[in-house]
Design a protein around this motif. Structure first.
Motif, mmCIF file in Angstrom:
data_model
loop_
_atom_site.group_PDB
_atom_site.id
_atom_site.type_symbol
_atom_site.label_atom_id
_atom_site.label_comp_id
_atom_site.label_asym_id
_atom_site.label_seq_id
_atom_site.Cartn_x
_atom_site.Cartn_y
_atom_site.Cartn_z
ATOM 1 N N ASN A 208 -2.790 -10.972 -6.179
ATOM 2 C CA ASN A 208 -4.002 -11.340 -5.447
ATOM 3 C C ASN A 208 -4.200 -10.405 -4.254
ATOM 4 O OD1 ASN A 208 -2.226 -12.345 -3.351
ATOM 5 N ND2 ASN A 208 -1.984 -14.203 -4.599
ATOM 6 N N ASP A 209 -5.326 -10.604 -3.558
ATOM 7 C CA ASP A 209 -5.669 -9.740 -2.427
ATOM 8 C C ASP A 209 -4.635 -9.823 -1.313
ATOM 9 O OD1 ASP A 209 -7.918 -9.012 -3.802
ATOM 10 O OD2 ASP A 209 -9.302 -10.246 -2.619
ATOM 11 N N GLN A 210 -4.128 -11.015 -1.052
ATOM 12 C CA GLN A 210 -3.160 -11.164 0.029
ATOM 13 C C GLN A 210 -1.895 -10.364 -0.254
ATOM 14 O OE1 GLN A 210 -3.737 -12.734 3.043
ATOM 15 N NE2 GLN A 210 -1.867 -11.592 3.514
ATOM 16 N N ALA A 211 -1.504 -10.307 -1.516
ATOM 17 C CA ALA A 211 -0.323 -9.520 -1.878
ATOM 18 C C ALA A 211 -0.555 -8.039 -1.594
ATOM 19 C CB ALA A 211 0.015 -9.740 -3.349
ATOM 20 N N LEU A 212 -1.779 -7.569 -1.799
ATOM 21 C CA LEU A 212 -2.096 -6.177 -1.477
ATOM 22 C C LEU A 212 -2.038 -5.950 0.036
ATOM 23 C CD1 LEU A 212 -5.093 -5.568 -3.920
ATOM 24 C CD2 LEU A 212 -2.785 -4.633 -4.117
ATOM 25 N N LEU B 48 -10.530 -4.620 1.755
ATOM 26 C CA LEU B 48 -9.839 -5.841 2.161
ATOM 27 C C LEU B 48 -9.524 -5.801 3.653
ATOM 28 C CD1 LEU B 48 -7.355 -6.417 -0.813
ATOM 29 C CD2 LEU B 48 -9.610 -7.449 -0.436
ATOM 30 N N TYR B 49 -9.805 -6.919 4.314
ATOM 31 C CA TYR B 49 -9.636 -7.033 5.758
ATOM 32 C C TYR B 49 -8.611 -8.122 6.074
ATOM 33 C CZ TYR B 49 -14.278 -4.827 5.463
ATOM 34 O OH TYR B 49 -15.334 -4.005 5.159
ATOM 35 N N VAL B 50 -8.008 -8.010 7.245
ATOM 36 C CA VAL B 50 -7.123 -9.061 7.749
ATOM 37 C C VAL B 50 -7.894 -9.861 8.798
ATOM 38 C CG1 VAL B 50 -5.037 -9.571 9.064
ATOM 39 C CG2 VAL B 50 -4.998 -7.790 7.302
ATOM 40 N N GLY B 51 -8.044 -11.152 8.567
ATOM 41 C CA GLY B 51 -8.737 -12.005 9.530
ATOM 42 C C GLY B 51 -10.132 -11.503 9.847
ATOM 43 N N GLU C 256 -10.806 -8.698 11.489
ATOM 44 C CA GLU C 256 -10.780 -7.265 11.792
ATOM 45 C C GLU C 256 -12.008 -6.556 11.226
ATOM 46 O OE1 GLU C 256 -5.922 -6.637 12.016
ATOM 47 O OE2 GLU C 256 -7.034 -5.912 10.267
ATOM 48 N N ARG C 257 -12.446 -5.518 11.927
ATOM 49 C CA ARG C 257 -13.662 -4.803 11.535
ATOM 50 C C ARG C 257 -13.401 -3.691 10.522
ATOM 51 N NH1 ARG C 257 -17.173 -3.770 17.035
ATOM 52 N NH2 ARG C 257 -17.344 -5.948 17.712
ATOM 53 N N ILE C 258 -12.207 -3.129 10.572
ATOM 54 C CA ILE C 258 -11.877 -2.000 9.704
ATOM 55 C C ILE C 258 -10.947 -2.479 8.598
ATOM 56 C CG2 ILE C 258 -10.717 0.246 9.600
ATOM 57 C CD1 ILE C 258 -11.647 0.752 12.446
ATOM 58 N N PRO C 259 -11.245 -2.152 7.339
ATOM 59 C CA PRO C 259 -10.387 -2.622 6.244
ATOM 60 C C PRO C 259 -9.008 -1.982 6.282
ATOM 61 C CG PRO C 259 -11.997 -1.046 5.420
ATOM 62 C CD PRO C 259 -12.368 -1.326 6.850
ATOM 63 N N ARG C 260 -8.015 -2.726 5.843
ATOM 64 C CA ARG C 260 -6.656 -2.185 5.750
ATOM 65 C C ARG C 260 -6.510 -1.245 4.554
ATOM 66 N NH1 ARG C 260 -2.671 -4.228 9.244
ATOM 67 N NH2 ARG C 260 -3.769 -5.402 10.864
ATOM 68 N N GLY C 261 -7.449 -1.351 3.624
ATOM 69 C CA GLY C 261 -7.423 -0.495 2.448
ATOM 70 C C GLY C 261 -8.491 -0.933 1.467
ATOM 71 N N VAL C 262 -8.533 -0.268 0.315
ATOM 72 C CA VAL C 262 -9.463 -0.654 -0.747
ATOM 73 C C VAL C 262 -8.694 -0.793 -2.058
ATOM 74 C CG1 VAL C 262 -11.510 0.381 0.298
ATOM 75 C CG2 VAL C 262 -10.094 1.750 -1.223
ATOM 76 N N HIS C 263 -9.099 -1.786 -2.829
ATOM 77 C CA HIS C 263 -8.533 -2.010 -4.161
ATOM 78 C C HIS C 263 -9.501 -1.404 -5.167
ATOM 79 C CE1 HIS C 263 -7.115 -5.034 -7.444
ATOM 80 N NE2 HIS C 263 -6.564 -3.842 -7.590
ATOM 81 N N TYR C 264 -9.044 -0.394 -5.904
ATOM 82 C CA TYR C 264 -9.918 0.384 -6.794
ATOM 83 C C TYR C 264 -9.430 0.240 -8.233
ATOM 84 C CZ TYR C 264 -13.345 4.166 -7.472
ATOM 85 O OH TYR C 264 -14.452 4.898 -7.818
ATOM 86 N N MET C 265 -10.286 -0.352 -9.086
ATOM 87 C CA MET C 265 -9.971 -0.471 -10.511
ATOM 88 C C MET C 265 -11.055 0.223 -11.333
ATOM 89 S SD MET C 265 -8.429 -4.282 -11.212
ATOM 90 C CE MET C 265 -10.023 -5.097 -11.149
ATOM 91 N N ALA C 266 -10.642 0.831 -12.445
ATOM 92 C CA ALA C 266 -11.591 1.447 -13.371
ATOM 93 C C ALA C 266 -10.996 1.454 -14.771
ATOM 94 C CB ALA C 266 -11.938 2.868 -12.935
ATOM 95 N N LYS C 267 -11.874 1.250 -15.767
ATOM 96 C CA LYS C 267 -11.415 1.194 -17.154
ATOM 97 C C LYS C 267 -12.540 1.645 -18.078
ATOM 98 C CE LYS C 267 -9.300 -2.097 -20.418
ATOM 99 N NZ LYS C 267 -8.853 -3.506 -20.583
ATOM 100 N N SER C 268 -12.211 2.550 -18.999
ATOM 101 C CA SER C 268 -13.214 3.004 -19.965
ATOM 102 C C SER C 268 -13.585 1.856 -20.890
ATOM 103 C CB SER C 268 -12.691 4.200 -20.760
ATOM 104 O OG SER C 268 -11.436 3.928 -21.350
ATOM 105 N N ILE C 269 -14.880 1.748 -21.186
ATOM 106 C CA ILE C 269 -15.398 0.567 -21.886
ATOM 107 C C ILE C 269 -15.281 0.689 -23.402
ATOM 108 C CG2 ILE C 269 -17.462 -0.832 -22.296
ATOM 109 C CD1 ILE C 269 -18.371 -0.066 -19.450
ATOM 110 N N SER C 270 -15.808 1.765 -23.956
ATOM 111 C CA SER C 270 -15.939 1.855 -25.414
ATOM 112 C C SER C 270 -14.605 1.883 -26.144
ATOM 113 C CB SER C 270 -16.761 3.093 -25.789
ATOM 114 O OG SER C 270 -16.170 4.261 -25.242
#
Length: 290
Positions: free
Chosen positions: A54-58, A236-239, A241-255
């Motif tokens: 989950n997001d909290q684990a990240l 993703l942000y903590v509480g 906070e205005r600046i994110p601690r990072g971004v979770h990026y996923m991508a997958k080819s569809i066909s």
């Protein structure tokens, strides 16, 4: 009686011809070698792999302080889209958040922070992208870009901007970037809005940062122009906070159900030699980054 002179035609020295031939062959070999190297993919950097349900684990993950450690592979680097999510196409609503086919942005939250973006990248969309402007519009202003400002319910106002140059590699570069959540290269000007921006370090944005995931997607599509890629990027942000601690990026080819591309990255919003106050945007620059 004068002796008759005989003339012997001078022969072209064979060693000169041989030398010239050797030079041509050597030059041809190096040209061929360089062409081969330019088409040989470079070995990818080995990344740390973590399990994060989950997001909290990240958000609980700790950066190791290195440039390569900026990107972590999540759940064996496999995207976790559901079948329903993989079927989403995001047709245009001719609105700010759904401006073009394949792109879906989220509204700012109550604190004025950018949220998750979803997209389907394709050669068709990429081919329509125009040259990127040299400067970002001033009114594209993500949370944390200014210090001491406030969110009036629609936009950020007041405050002041501080963007120090810090050492990165062999040069100094501005610390902060207006970091696209979904890259400009996929949908062009439709991405140039506050809802698609975060305040990201140079490392988080493109050194190596999100540019790695974006290039992975673009490379897959260039190799197979009929390919479409489902993507999702979540700051993703903590509480509060205005600046994110990072971004979770996923991508997958569809066909082909991820055979061509399947990635799951956590990208830290960090910079070597810089301590960041994610609540205010203020920073402390260590000697190593000066």
């Amino acid at each position: 009686m004068a002796r008759k002179r005989t003339y012997t035609r001078k022969r072209q020295p064979q060693n000169k011809i041989l030398s010239l031939l050797i030079i041509v062959l050597v030059a041809g070999f190096y040209l061929w070698q360089n062409q081969q190297q330019s088409h040989t993919p470079t070995e990818k950097t080995s990344r740390t792999t973590v399990n994060a349900p989950n997001d909290q684990a990240l958000l609980n993950l700790k950066w190791d302080g290195t440039l390569d450690g900026d990107i972590v592979h999540v759940n064996n680097n496999k995207a976790t889209f559901s079948e329903t999510e993989m079927a989403d196409t995001f047709p245009s609503h001719a609105s700010k958040l759904r401006p073009i086919d394949g792109l879906s942005l989220s509204p700012l939250d109550s604190l004025g922070r950018s949220q998750q973006a979803n997209f389907v990248a394709s050669q068709s969309a990429i081919s329509k992208v125009t040259k990127r402007p040299s400067r970002m519009p001033y009114d594209v202003r993500p949370s944390g870009w200014f210090i001491g400002d406030r969110f009036d319910g629609t936009k950020w106002v007041g405050g002041y901007h501080n963007n120090p140059n810090v050492k990165l590699g062999n040069s100094k570069q501005p610390l902060w970037n207006k970091s696209h959540i979904v890259g400009y290269q996929f949908f062009g000007m439709a991405t140039m809005v506050t809802e698609n921006m975060t305040t990201g370090t140079r490392v988080e944005n493109a050194y190596p940062g999100q540019l790695v995931a974006e290039d992975d997607i673009r490379d897959a599509i260039e190799q197979n122009p009929k390919l479409t890629v489902r993507g999702q990027v979540t700051p993703l942000y903590v509480g509060n906070e205005r600046i994110p601690r990072g971004v979770h990026y996923m991508a997958k080819s569809i066909s082909d159900d991820g055979k061509s591309l399947n990635l799951n990255y956590w990208i830290f919003n960090v910079q070597p030699g810089v301590k960041i106050d994610y609540a205010t945007g203020k920073v402390t620059i260590l000697e190593s980054a000066k």
